[in-house]
Design a protein around this motif. Structure first.
Motif, PDB file in Angstrom:
ATOM      1  N   SER A 189       0.841  -1.195   0.000  1.00 48.24           N
ATOM      2  CA  SER A 189       0.000   0.000   0.000  1.00 48.24           C
ATOM      3  C   SER A 189       0.873   1.241   0.000  1.00 48.24           C
ATOM      4  O   SER A 189       2.099   1.165   0.192  1.00 48.24           O
ATOM      5  N   ILE A 190       0.258   2.400  -0.228  1.00 50.61           N
ATOM      6  CA  ILE A 190       1.013   3.648  -0.137  1.00 50.61           C
ATOM      7  C   ILE A 190       1.407   3.866   1.318  1.00 50.61           C
ATOM      8  O   ILE A 190       0.757   3.379   2.245  1.00 50.61           O
ATOM      9  N   TYR A 191       2.472   4.596   1.511  1.00 48.41           N
ATOM     10  CA  TYR A 191       2.978   4.864   2.855  1.00 48.41           C
ATOM     11  C   TYR A 191       2.993   6.373   3.060  1.00 48.41           C
ATOM     12  O   TYR A 191       3.696   7.103   2.364  1.00 48.41           O
ATOM     13  N   GLY A 192       2.197   6.827   4.011  1.00 48.81           N
ATOM     14  CA  GLY A 192       2.110   8.259   4.227  1.00 48.81           C
ATOM     15  C   GLY A 192       1.425   8.933   3.054  1.00 48.81           C
ATOM     16  O   GLY A 192       0.604   8.345   2.344  1.00 48.81           O
ATOM     17  N   ASP A 193       1.765  10.178   2.828  1.00 48.19           N
ATOM     18  CA  ASP A 193       1.161  10.951   1.749  1.00 48.19           C
ATOM     19  C   ASP A 193       2.052  10.934   0.513  1.00 48.19           C
ATOM     20  O   ASP A 193       3.270  11.117   0.606  1.00 48.19           O
ATOM     21  N   ASN A 194       1.434  10.703  -0.639  1.00 43.27           N
ATOM     22  CA  ASN A 194       2.126  10.792  -1.924  1.00 43.27           C
ATOM     23  C   ASN A 194       1.601  12.027  -2.645  1.00 43.27           C
ATOM     24  O   ASN A 194       0.385  12.140  -2.855  1.00 43.27           O
ATOM     25  N   GLY A 248       5.883   7.081  -1.513  1.00 43.46           N
ATOM     26  CA  GLY A 248       6.168   6.115  -0.462  1.00 43.46           C
ATOM     27  C   GLY A 248       5.276   4.901  -0.566  1.00 43.46           C
ATOM     28  O   GLY A 248       4.126   4.991  -0.996  1.00 43.46           O
ATOM     29  N   PHE A 249       5.809   3.746  -0.180  1.00 47.43           N
ATOM     30  CA  PHE A 249       5.001   2.529  -0.145  1.00 47.43           C
ATOM     31  C   PHE A 249       5.368   1.707   1.080  1.00 47.43           C
ATOM     32  O   PHE A 249       6.449   1.869   1.670  1.00 47.43           O
ATOM     33  N   LYS A 250       4.457   0.832   1.464  1.00 46.43           N
ATOM     34  CA  LYS A 250       4.656  -0.038   2.618  1.00 46.43           C
ATOM     35  C   LYS A 250       4.338  -1.463   2.223  1.00 46.43           C
ATOM     36  O   LYS A 250       3.348  -1.720   1.535  1.00 46.43           O
ATOM     37  N   GLN A 251       5.170  -2.401   2.664  1.00 47.03           N
ATOM     38  CA  GLN A 251       4.970  -3.822   2.405  1.00 47.03           C
ATOM     39  C   GLN A 251       4.934  -4.560   3.739  1.00 47.03           C
ATOM     40  O   GLN A 251       5.890  -4.492   4.520  1.00 47.03           O
ATOM     41  N   ILE A 252       3.819  -5.242   4.013  1.00 49.48           N
ATOM     42  CA  ILE A 252       3.759  -6.114   5.183  1.00 49.48           C
ATOM     43  C   ILE A 252       4.492  -7.405   4.831  1.00 49.48           C
ATOM     44  O   ILE A 252       4.116  -8.101   3.894  1.00 49.48           O
ATOM     45  N   ILE A 253       5.535  -7.707   5.559  1.00 49.52           N
ATOM     46  CA  ILE A 253       6.373  -8.854   5.221  1.00 49.52           C
ATOM     47  C   ILE A 253       5.760 -10.158   5.699  1.00 49.52           C
ATOM     48  O   ILE A 253       5.825 -11.180   5.017  1.00 49.52           O
ATOM     49  N   SER A 254       5.159 -10.141   6.885  1.00 50.67           N
ATOM     50  CA  SER A 254       4.571 -11.362   7.422  1.00 50.67           C
ATOM     51  C   SER A 254       3.256 -11.052   8.109  1.00 50.67           C
ATOM     52  O   SER A 254       3.177 -10.133   8.924  1.00 50.67           O
ATOM     53  N   ARG A 255       2.223 -11.827   7.767  1.00 49.66           N
ATOM     54  CA  ARG A 255       0.942 -11.688   8.443  1.00 49.66           C
ATOM     55  C   ARG A 255       0.835 -12.612   9.652  1.00 49.66           C
ATOM     56  O   ARG A 255      -0.154 -12.545  10.393  1.00 49.66           O
ATOM     57  N   ASP A 256       1.817 -13.475   9.839  1.00 52.97           N
ATOM     58  CA  ASP A 256       1.868 -14.296  11.050  1.00 52.97           C
ATOM     59  C   ASP A 256       2.363 -13.422  12.188  1.00 52.97           C
ATOM     60  O   ASP A 256       3.439 -12.817  12.106  1.00 52.97           O
ATOM     61  N   LEU A 257       1.582 -13.342  13.252  1.00 50.22           N
ATOM     62  CA  LEU A 257       1.911 -12.438  14.334  1.00 50.22           C
ATOM     63  C   LEU A 257       3.192 -12.842  15.041  1.00 50.22           C
ATOM     64  O   LEU A 257       3.434 -14.014  15.318  1.00 50.22           O
ATOM     65  N   LEU A 258       3.994 -11.841  15.354  1.00 56.16           N
ATOM     66  CA  LEU A 258       5.184 -12.019  16.165  1.00 56.16           C
ATOM     67  C   LEU A 258       4.790 -11.866  17.639  1.00 56.16           C
ATOM     68  O   LEU A 258       3.639 -11.537  17.952  1.00 56.16           O
ATOM     69  N   PHE A 283       8.171  -3.386   5.843  1.00 58.07           N
ATOM     70  CA  PHE A 283       9.217  -2.635   5.155  1.00 58.07           C
ATOM     71  C   PHE A 283       8.570  -1.404   4.540  1.00 58.07           C
ATOM     72  O   PHE A 283       7.462  -1.487   4.000  1.00 58.07           O
ATOM     73  N   THR A 284       9.231  -0.262   4.635  1.00 63.65           N
ATOM     74  CA  THR A 284       8.713   0.943   3.997  1.00 63.65           C
ATOM     75  C   THR A 284       9.805   1.599   3.157  1.00 63.65           C
ATOM     76  O   THR A 284      11.006   1.409   3.398  1.00 63.65           O
ATOM     77  N   TYR A 285       9.353   2.366   2.195  1.00 59.81           N
ATOM     78  CA  TYR A 285      10.274   3.165   1.377  1.00 59.81           C
ATOM     79  C   TYR A 285       9.612   4.509   1.089  1.00 59.81           C
ATOM     80  O   TYR A 285       8.423   4.574   0.743  1.00 59.81           O
ATOM     81  N   ARG A 286      10.393   5.573   1.254  1.00 54.86           N
ATOM     82  CA  ARG A 286       9.890   6.914   0.962  1.00 54.86           C
ATOM     83  C   ARG A 286      11.001   7.733   0.322  1.00 54.86           C
ATOM     84  O   ARG A 286      12.175   7.590   0.692  1.00 54.86           O
ATOM     85  N   ASN A 306      14.682   7.092   1.701  1.00 53.43           N
ATOM     86  CA  ASN A 306      14.460   6.709   3.099  1.00 53.43           C
ATOM     87  C   ASN A 306      13.773   5.338   3.206  1.00 53.43           C
ATOM     88  O   ASN A 306      12.561   5.256   3.365  1.00 53.43           O
ATOM     89  N   PRO A 307      14.558   4.242   3.132  1.00 54.98           N
ATOM     90  CA  PRO A 307      14.001   2.910   3.397  1.00 54.98           C
ATOM     91  C   PRO A 307      14.023   2.603   4.890  1.00 54.98           C
ATOM     92  O   PRO A 307      14.832   3.158   5.640  1.00 54.98           O
ATOM     93  N   SER A 308      13.136   1.686   5.328  1.00 56.34           N
ATOM     94  CA  SER A 308      13.128   1.284   6.732  1.00 56.34           C
ATOM     95  C   SER A 308      12.619  -0.143   6.860  1.00 56.34           C
ATOM     96  O   SER A 308      11.876  -0.644   6.011  1.00 56.34           O
ATOM     97  N   LEU A 309      13.009  -0.786   7.948  1.00 62.96           N
ATOM     98  CA  LEU A 309      12.551  -2.127   8.294  1.00 62.96           C
ATOM     99  C   LEU A 309      12.191  -2.109   9.767  1.00 62.96           C
ATOM    100  O   LEU A 309      12.986  -1.660  10.602  1.00 62.96           O
TER     101      LEU A 309
END
Length: 260
Positions: A29-34, A58-68, A76-79, A99-102
């Motif tokens: 999905s988008i991350y923040g405002d584009n 910016g975009f956001k990727q959910i890496i795992s839907r299995d709860l930690l 993971f996000t990138y902006r 600006n990538p992040s994990l």
């Protein structure tokens, strides 16, 4: 023993509710405002030297839907923010900040089991991708807390702690501070008014304020007419010590998570 069973049942219920909410969130999905906006410096006659375009993606990727543990999930996000001198010959890009992040995220819920915010801890890198004397980069841990206080008012506060050296910008935090406060007020369904504020830990005024007005032209879309005013330091890495005073207008695609 009964109290232990009750706590376990409540934990299972919360985990199930968390899993349900996470399943409704798109993996990508988008991350923040584009946005894409253009404008000029305030109190100066507009010309090709003091006018530009600015856009953020910016975009956001959910890496795992299995709860930690502790009902958290990995993401993971990138902006990136770019400053484009579109009014000059050859339309050069003046600066782009990457600006990538994990990190890991934890959603919070209100008394009606509706998601109303969350807590996110991430490792982030920010740089302008240049070398030599124009190189700017740093690594840091960030912690963001977001909360929906009502249908009309949301707010977040974030803090960051640098890691290692800051190439080409050793005094960066003396201009951008160690955190950011964001407030979002929605007086009407089609109108958002936002403020982002930073203050360096100094006696003098160093920091920034970004005030924006978002006007939605259709209730069935996440597209808005966008007016942004930025004043202060740290708008871009290359000129983080310089004072910016820009008014820009354009279009924005908003992340409406927790609003709808």
């Amino acid at each position: 023993m009964a109290s232990y069973i009750l706590v376990a049942q409540n934990d299972d219920k919360m985990s199930a509710r968390y899993q349900e909410e996470l399943s409704k969130t798109p993996s990508f999905s988008i991350y923040g405002d584009n946005y894409f906006i253009t404008g000029t410096r305030i109190n100066e006659s507009p010309n090709s030297e003091n006018s530009d375009a600015k856009f953020q993606l910016g975009f956001k990727q959910i890496i795992s839907r299995d709860l930690l543990p502790f009902n958290t999930h990995l993401f993971f996000t990138y902006r990136q923010i770019s400053f484009w001198d579109i009014y000059q010959d050859s339309f050069p890009f003046r600066e782009t900040n990457y600006n990538p992040s994990l990190g890991i995220g934890h959603l919070t819920f209100d008394e009606n089991d509706k998601a109303n915010g969350g807590l996110w801890l991430a490792f982030e890198h920010q740089s302008n991708g240049r070398d030599g004397k124009n190189s700017r980069s740093w690594n840091y841990f960030s912690l963001l807390y977001y909360k929906s206080f009502s249908e009309k008012f949301h707010a977040s506060i974030s803090a960051w702690a640098p890691i290692g050296t800051k190439d080409g910008n050793q005094d960066l935090l003396e201009y951008i501070g160690y955190g950011e406060l964001t407030t979002i007020w929605r007086p009407a369904d089609i109108l958002f008014v936002e403020g982002k504020f930073r203050k360096a830990l100094r006696a003098d005024w160093r920091g920034s304020a970004q005030i924006s007005v978002n006007l939605r032209y259709s209730k069935s879309t996440n597209q808005f007419i966008y007016l942004q005013y930025f004043v202060g330091q740290g708008e871009s890495l290359i000129d983080y010590q310089s004072n910016s005073n820009f008014l820009r207008i354009g279009i924005i695609f908003k992340d409406l998570l927790f609003w709808e």
